[in-house]
Design a protein around this motif. Structure first.
Motif, PDB file in Angstrom:
ATOM      1  N   MET A  19      53.045  17.709  26.790  1.00 34.71           N
ATOM      2  CA  MET A  19      52.578  17.782  25.292  1.00 34.71           C
ATOM      3  C   MET A  19      50.972  17.459  25.195  1.00 34.71           C
ATOM      4  O   MET A  19      50.723  17.573  24.490  1.00 34.71           O
ATOM      5  CB  MET A  19      53.009  17.084  24.088  1.00 34.71           C
ATOM      6  N   LYS A  20      50.621  17.547  26.683  1.00 32.83           N
ATOM      7  CA  LYS A  20      49.408  17.138  26.720  1.00 32.83           C
ATOM      8  C   LYS A  20      48.653  17.568  28.202  1.00 32.83           C
ATOM      9  O   LYS A  20      49.824  16.897  29.488  1.00 32.83           O
ATOM     10  CB  LYS A  20      48.672  15.902  26.193  1.00 32.83           C
ATOM     11  N   VAL A  21      47.495  18.043  28.074  1.00 33.10           N
ATOM     12  CA  VAL A  21      47.134  18.319  29.033  1.00 33.10           C
ATOM     13  C   VAL A  21      46.309  17.926  29.735  1.00 33.10           C
ATOM     14  O   VAL A  21      44.673  18.166  28.862  1.00 33.10           O
ATOM     15  CB  VAL A  21      47.406  19.761  29.817  1.00 33.10           C
ATOM     16  N   GLU A  22      45.613  17.437  31.108  1.00 35.29           N
ATOM     17  CA  GLU A  22      44.176  16.703  30.704  1.00 35.29           C
ATOM     18  C   GLU A  22      43.771  18.329  31.719  1.00 35.29           C
ATOM     19  O   GLU A  22      43.446  18.913  32.219  1.00 35.29           O
ATOM     20  CB  GLU A  22      44.274  15.655  31.672  1.00 35.29           C
ATOM     21  N   VAL A  23      41.921  18.244  31.136  1.00 39.75           N
ATOM     22  CA  VAL A  23      41.584  19.512  32.158  1.00 39.75           C
ATOM     23  C   VAL A  23      39.786  18.808  32.533  1.00 39.75           C
ATOM     24  O   VAL A  23      38.997  18.499  32.216  1.00 39.75           O
ATOM     25  CB  VAL A  23      41.185  20.745  31.024  1.00 39.75           C
ATOM     26  N   TYR A  24      40.082  18.823  34.498  1.00 35.77           N
ATOM     27  CA  TYR A  24      38.908  18.443  34.328  1.00 35.77           C
ATOM     28  C   TYR A  24      38.631  20.106  35.387  1.00 35.77           C
ATOM     29  O   TYR A  24      39.082  20.806  35.910  1.00 35.77           O
ATOM     30  CB  TYR A  24      39.168  17.479  34.972  1.00 35.77           C
ATOM     31  N   VAL A  25      36.984  19.547  35.047  1.00 40.09           N
ATOM     32  CA  VAL A  25      36.462  20.578  36.506  1.00 40.09           C
ATOM     33  C   VAL A  25      35.627  20.479  37.014  1.00 40.09           C
ATOM     34  O   VAL A  25      34.458  19.073  36.225  1.00 40.09           O
ATOM     35  CB  VAL A  25      36.022  22.334  35.070  1.00 40.09           C
ATOM     36  N   GLY A  26      35.130  21.473  37.898  1.00 43.46           N
ATOM     37  CA  GLY A  26      33.817  21.517  38.310  1.00 43.46           C
ATOM     38  C   GLY A  26      33.766  20.013  39.817  1.00 43.46           C
ATOM     39  O   GLY A  26      32.645  19.734  39.737  1.00 43.46           O
ATOM     40  N   THR A  27      35.202  20.153  40.181  1.00 49.13           N
ATOM     41  CA  THR A  27      35.516  18.721  40.960  1.00 49.13           C
ATOM     42  C   THR A  27      36.060  18.891  42.300  1.00 49.13           C
ATOM     43  O   THR A  27      37.444  19.755  42.096  1.00 49.13           O
ATOM     44  CB  THR A  27      35.622  17.738  40.979  1.00 49.13           C
ATOM     45  N   ASP A  28      36.609  17.801  43.178  1.00 46.25           N
ATOM     46  CA  ASP A  28      37.380  18.766  43.971  1.00 46.25           C
ATOM     47  C   ASP A  28      38.660  17.101  44.503  1.00 46.25           C
ATOM     48  O   ASP A  28      39.824  17.867  45.280  1.00 46.25           O
ATOM     49  CB  ASP A  28      36.988  18.798  45.501  1.00 46.25           C
ATOM     50  N   LYS A  29      37.815  16.356  43.236  1.00 44.32           N
ATOM     51  CA  LYS A  29      38.913  15.066  43.129  1.00 44.32           C
ATOM     52  C   LYS A  29      39.447  14.809  41.605  1.00 44.32           C
ATOM     53  O   LYS A  29      38.666  15.088  40.987  1.00 44.32           O
ATOM     54  CB  LYS A  29      37.396  13.933  42.992  1.00 44.32           C
ATOM     55  N   LYS A  30      40.552  14.290  42.261  1.00 42.86           N
ATOM     56  CA  LYS A  30      41.500  14.122  41.172  1.00 42.86           C
ATOM     57  C   LYS A  30      41.167  13.321  39.768  1.00 42.86           C
ATOM     58  O   LYS A  30      40.572  11.952  40.055  1.00 42.86           O
ATOM     59  CB  LYS A  30      43.301  13.545  41.119  1.00 42.86           C
ATOM     60  N   PHE A  31      41.255  13.953  38.564  1.00 44.72           N
ATOM     61  CA  PHE A  31      40.844  12.889  37.114  1.00 44.72           C
ATOM     62  C   PHE A  31      38.995  12.709  37.851  1.00 44.72           C
ATOM     63  O   PHE A  31      38.781  11.724  36.691  1.00 44.72           O
ATOM     64  CB  PHE A  31      41.197  11.435  37.008  1.00 44.72           C
ATOM     65  N   GLN A  32      38.376  13.602  38.177  1.00 41.31           N
ATOM     66  CA  GLN A  32      36.469  13.514  38.047  1.00 41.31           C
ATOM     67  C   GLN A  32      36.500  14.975  38.009  1.00 41.31           C
ATOM     68  O   GLN A  32      36.835  15.424  37.431  1.00 41.31           O
ATOM     69  CB  GLN A  32      36.245  13.035  39.336  1.00 41.31           C
ATOM     70  N   GLY A  33      34.275  14.865  37.794  1.00 40.73           N
ATOM     71  CA  GLY A  33      34.344  16.649  36.884  1.00 40.73           C
ATOM     72  C   GLY A  33      34.136  15.848  35.591  1.00 40.73           C
ATOM     73  O   GLY A  33      34.774  14.955  34.839  1.00 40.73           O
ATOM     74  N   ARG A  34      34.179  17.040  34.888  1.00 44.75           N
ATOM     75  CA  ARG A  34      33.981  17.141  33.399  1.00 44.75           C
ATOM     76  C   ARG A  34      35.700  17.224  32.755  1.00 44.75           C
ATOM     77  O   ARG A  34      36.083  18.450  33.215  1.00 44.75           O
ATOM     78  CB  ARG A  34      33.151  17.980  33.056  1.00 44.75           C
ATOM     79  N   TYR A  35      35.461  16.873  31.291  1.00 42.40           N
ATOM     80  CA  TYR A  35      36.136  16.680  30.864  1.00 42.40           C
ATOM     81  C   TYR A  35      37.097  17.625  30.011  1.00 42.40           C
ATOM     82  O   TYR A  35      35.692  17.531  29.072  1.00 42.40           O
ATOM     83  CB  TYR A  35      36.655  15.114  30.843  1.00 42.40           C
ATOM     84  N   TYR A  36      37.536  18.585  29.380  1.00 46.48           N
ATOM     85  CA  TYR A  36      37.230  19.299  27.956  1.00 46.48           C
ATOM     86  C   TYR A  36      39.000  19.077  27.538  1.00 46.48           C
ATOM     87  O   TYR A  36      39.392  18.856  27.888  1.00 46.48           O
ATOM     88  CB  TYR A  36      37.672  20.858  28.784  1.00 46.48           C
ATOM     89  N   GLU A  37      38.977  19.096  26.201  1.00 51.68           N
ATOM     90  CA  GLU A  37      39.841  18.679  25.657  1.00 51.68           C
ATOM     91  C   GLU A  37      40.423  19.912  25.134  1.00 51.68           C
ATOM     92  O   GLU A  37      39.842  20.826  25.121  1.00 51.68           O
ATOM     93  CB  GLU A  37      39.967  18.442  23.720  1.00 51.68           C
ATOM     94  N   MET A  38      41.858  20.037  25.325  1.00 48.28           N
ATOM     95  CA  MET A  38      42.790  21.709  24.924  1.00 48.28           C
ATOM     96  C   MET A  38      42.454  21.269  22.997  1.00 48.28           C
ATOM     97  O   MET A  38      43.038  20.436  23.045  1.00 48.28           O
ATOM     98  CB  MET A  38      43.959  20.959  25.674  1.00 48.28           C
ATOM     99  N   GLU A  39      42.885  22.758  22.579  1.00 44.49           N
ATOM    100  CA  GLU A  39      42.890  22.518  21.247  1.00 44.49           C
ATOM    101  C   GLU A  39      44.355  23.295  20.738  1.00 44.49           C
ATOM    102  O   GLU A  39      44.759  23.127  20.220  1.00 44.49           O
ATOM    103  CB  GLU A  39      41.970  24.433  20.978  1.00 44.49           C
ATOM    104  N   LYS A  40      44.956  24.292  21.895  1.00 39.62           N
ATOM    105  CA  LYS A  40      46.137  24.983  21.214  1.00 39.62           C
ATOM    106  C   LYS A  40      47.181  25.619  23.063  1.00 39.62           C
ATOM    107  O   LYS A  40      45.950  26.264  23.690  1.00 39.62           O
ATOM    108  CB  LYS A  40      45.899  25.906  20.364  1.00 39.62           C
ATOM    109  N   VAL A  41      48.058  25.928  23.090  1.00 39.97           N
ATOM    110  CA  VAL A  41      48.546  26.441  23.972  1.00 39.97           C
ATOM    111  C   VAL A  41      49.981  27.513  23.712  1.00 39.97           C
ATOM    112  O   VAL A  41      50.234  27.475  22.898  1.00 39.97           O
ATOM    113  CB  VAL A  41      49.583  25.578  24.799  1.00 39.97           C
ATOM    114  N   PHE A  42      48.970  28.782  23.864  1.00 42.46           N
ATOM    115  CA  PHE A  42      50.034  29.847  24.200  1.00 42.46           C
ATOM    116  C   PHE A  42      51.156  29.771  25.529  1.00 42.46           C
ATOM    117  O   PHE A  42      51.039  29.857  26.482  1.00 42.46           O
ATOM    118  CB  PHE A  42      48.179  31.383  24.713  1.00 42.46           C
ATOM    119  N   THR A  43      52.335  30.305  24.747  1.00 35.18           N
ATOM    120  CA  THR A  43      52.953  30.802  25.883  1.00 35.18           C
ATOM    121  C   THR A  43      53.837  31.661  25.436  1.00 35.18           C
ATOM    122  O   THR A  43      54.118  31.833  24.192  1.00 35.18           O
ATOM    123  CB  THR A  43      54.565  29.945  26.241  1.00 35.18           C
TER     124      THR A  43
END
Length: 196
Positions: A19-43
Motif C-alpha cells: 500500500m506504499k512504495v518508496e521510490v529512490y532514483v539515481g543510485t546503486d545503493k538501497k534507500f539512497q538517492g533522491r526520494y520521490y513520493e507516489m501520488e497514485k497507482v494504476f493496475t
C-alpha cells in the motif's frame, strides 16, 4: 522502471500488499538517492493477485523526476515484440543472494529467454499457478531474480521487456516475469491519461 518523468512501472502484487512504495532514483545503493513520493497507482482491471496474471502497476509520482546521467527513461517493448529461445536478457534488483542475504547494492545478472512452451513444461507442477500469455520466463542455472527483486526490470537490448513477478526456487528454475508487450496497451492508456 521509468516510463516518463512522472510514471514508473513495477509489479502490482507488491504495491497492493504494501500500500506504499518508496521510490529512490539515481543510485546503486538501497534507500539512497533522491526520494520521490507516489501520488497514485494504476493496475489493470483484470489483475489477479491469486494467479499473478496481469501483474503490473504504473506508479504516478507527485512530482516529475529530474533527468540526469543516472536517471533516464527506458523504452518499453511494443505489442509485437518477439524473442527467440536463448536470447540474452538482463535483470536487476536488491534481492536475495546465493548466500541468503539481501543485497544493499544493486545487482545485475544475465539470463536467457525460455520460449513459452518450454517455460510451461519446466515449471509444470512447480508452481500453484499456470503460466499465461501475459507472462514470460528467463533464467540460467544458478542465475535468476529472487525474493526482494520483485518489481524490477527484465531488459533486452536496452528495452524493458518484463517485470520480475514470481518463481520457484531461485536459480534452480527460470524466473517468471510480467510480459510488457502483452500489457503495452494498458501502459499506453495510463501514459496518455497522465502526461505532464
Amino acid at each position: 522502471m521509468l516510463l516518463q518523468a512522472s510514471l514508473i512501472t513495477t509489479r502490482a502484487t507488491d504495491v497492493i500488499k504494501l500500500m506504499k512504495v518508496e521510490v529512490y532514483v539515481g543510485t546503486d545503493k538501497k534507500f539512497q538517492g533522491r526520494y520521490y513520493e507516489m501520488e497514485k497507482v494504476f493496475t489493470p482491471n483484470n489483475y489477479n493477485p491469486y494467479t499473478n496474471d496481469n501483474d503490473i502497476a504504473v506508479l504516478k509520482l507527485k512530482e516529475p523526476l529530474v533527468f540526469n546521467e543516472r536517471v533516464q527513461p527506458i523504452a518499453m517493448a511494443d505489442v509485437n515484440m518477439k524473442f527467440d529461445a536463448g536470447d540474452n536478457m538482463m535483470t536487476m534488483g536488491y534481492g536475495k543472494t546465493p548466500d541468503g542475504s539481501i543485497s544493499s547494492t544493486l545487482l545485475k545478472v544475465n539470463v536467457n529467454y525460455y520460449d513459452q512452451e518450454t517455460c510451461k513444461a519446466v515449471l509444470k507442477n512447480k508452481l500453484p499457478m499456470a503460466i499465461t500469455d501475459k507472462m514470460m520466463c528467463a533464467g540460467l542455472p544458478g542465475k535468476d531474480a529472487c525474493q526482494g527483486d520483485s518489481g524490477g526490470p527484465l531488459v533486452y537490448n536496452n528495452i524493458q521487456v518484463g517485470i520480475v513477478s514470481f518463481g520457484a526456487e531461485c536459480g534452480k528454475y527460470p524466473g517468471v516475469y510480467t510480459r510488457i508487450s502483452a500489457l503495452r496497451n494498458f501502459i499506453d492508456e495510463v501514459t496518455s491519461q497522465n502526461e505532464m
